[in-house]
Write an enzyme that holds these catalytic residues in place. Structure first.
Site, PDB file in Angstrom:
ATOM      1  N   ASP A 175       0.823  -1.204   0.000  1.00 38.68           N
ATOM      2  CA  ASP A 175       0.000   0.000   0.000  1.00 38.68           C
ATOM      3  C   ASP A 175       0.858   1.256   0.000  1.00 38.68           C
ATOM      4  O   ASP A 175       2.079   1.205   0.192  1.00 38.68           O
ATOM      5  CB  ASP A 175      -0.913   0.000   1.228  1.00 38.68           C
ATOM      6  CG  ASP A 175      -1.974  -1.077   1.173  1.00 38.68           C
ATOM      7  OD1 ASP A 175      -2.333  -1.508   0.061  1.00 38.68           O
ATOM      8  OD2 ASP A 175      -2.445  -1.497   2.246  1.00 38.68           O
TER       9      ASP A 175
ATOM     10  N   TYR B 290       7.224  -9.746   6.591  1.00 38.19           N
ATOM     11  CA  TYR B 290       7.087  -8.316   6.844  1.00 38.19           C
ATOM     12  C   TYR B 290       7.651  -7.967   8.221  1.00 38.19           C
ATOM     13  O   TYR B 290       7.687  -8.799   9.125  1.00 38.19           O
ATOM     14  CB  TYR B 290       5.615  -7.912   6.812  1.00 38.19           C
ATOM     15  CG  TYR B 290       5.022  -7.768   5.430  1.00 38.19           C
ATOM     16  CD1 TYR B 290       5.032  -6.544   4.775  1.00 38.19           C
ATOM     17  CD2 TYR B 290       4.442  -8.852   4.786  1.00 38.19           C
ATOM     18  CE1 TYR B 290       4.472  -6.401   3.511  1.00 38.19           C
ATOM     19  CE2 TYR B 290       3.878  -8.727   3.518  1.00 38.19           C
ATOM     20  CZ  TYR B 290       3.906  -7.492   2.891  1.00 38.19           C
ATOM     21  OH  TYR B 290       3.354  -7.356   1.641  1.00 38.19           O
TER      22      TYR B 290
END
Length: 254
Positions: free
Chosen positions: A52, A110
């Site tokens: 994003d 992540y």
């Protein structure tokens, strides 16, 4: 026709996300334009993981196809064309011309970074969170996450996914000097999932709810119960793994 993988890293605050969005500056658009300029024909790349707006990547992959031999200084020339906030670390050629950067990935990892004392050098690099945090509670919630496979609660709405099933391979918090990091690795992630996991865990760490309520949030499969509010710039796509023996590194000639 040969297929190539580009291992890239980028500053997410410079882009409106990684995926194409018309003429908005995105990672994929920058790669497509740079490849097309260098190879003198239209080239379309395909990404391994969507990030994003604001989310950084230390390792993401894009594949593209090209039939002619590449310039012996291809990486150097491509990096010279790419914007300064995006670079190619390595390039590979696939053994299988159908090997796909997105669908062939085994896992993705992540990292979310948090700091509690004001630091101008961490602005847009980690989340400033000047509140008392119960680290033991975070470790407990991170362990709880590994017990589940359905993460519909942590998927933002308007997603095109057909399943909310994910296999969590790693989930834990660790201290890094003045920062607190959350590391999570899975076979796949849903839209907004990592930020939802972080934000909701922080609610437990601040005493807004307990671990029993955290379990109820997961099992409720209701995204309105999760907290997606943590900023994108604290999140890093850190690594993507592929089956061994499928990629051969291509280096510039010395």
């Amino acid at each position: 026709m040969a297929r190539y993988f580009l291992e890239v890293k980028y500053d997410g605050t410079a882009f409106h996300g990684s995926q194409l969005q018309g003429d908005l500056p995105t990672v994929q658009l920058a790669i497509n334009k740079s490849l097309s300029t260098l190879l003198r024909k239209e080239v379309i790349s395909f990404g391994a993981s969507r990030t994003d707006e604001g989310v950084h990547a230390l390792c993401n992959y894009y594949h593209f196809d090209f039939e002619a031999p590449l310039h012996p200084a291809f990486l150097y020339k491509l990096n010279a064309i790419l914007p300064p906030t995006l670079s190619v670390s390595r390039m590979f050629q696939t053994h299988d011309p159908e090997f796909n950067a997105r669908f062939a990935a085994i896992s993705r990892r992540y990292r979310y970074r948090i700091y509690s004392k004001k630091d101008p050098f961490l602005v847009n690099r980690a989340l400033y969170f000047p509140y008392t945090i119960n680290v033991a509670a975070l470790q407990e919630t991170a362990a709880i996450i590994k017990e589940y496979t359905d993460f519909e609660t942590f998927s933002k709405r308007n997603t095109q996914t057909r399943t909310f099933k994910c296999t969590i391979l790693q989930s834990y918090w660790e201290q890094h000097e003045t920062e607190l990091h959350y590391i999570v690795e899975a076979n796949r992630f849903l839209r907004g999932m990592v930020r939802g996991l972080v934000g909701t865990q922080l609610q437990v760490a601040r005493g807004r709810c307990d671990t029993a309520a955290f379990r109820q949030i997961i099992e409720g499969r209701d995204c309105t119960k999760a907290d997606f509010s943590v900023a994108g710039h604290g999140l890093y796509l850190e690594d993507i793994t592929y089956p061994k023996g499928q990629l051969t590194e291509v280096k510039d000639a010395k």
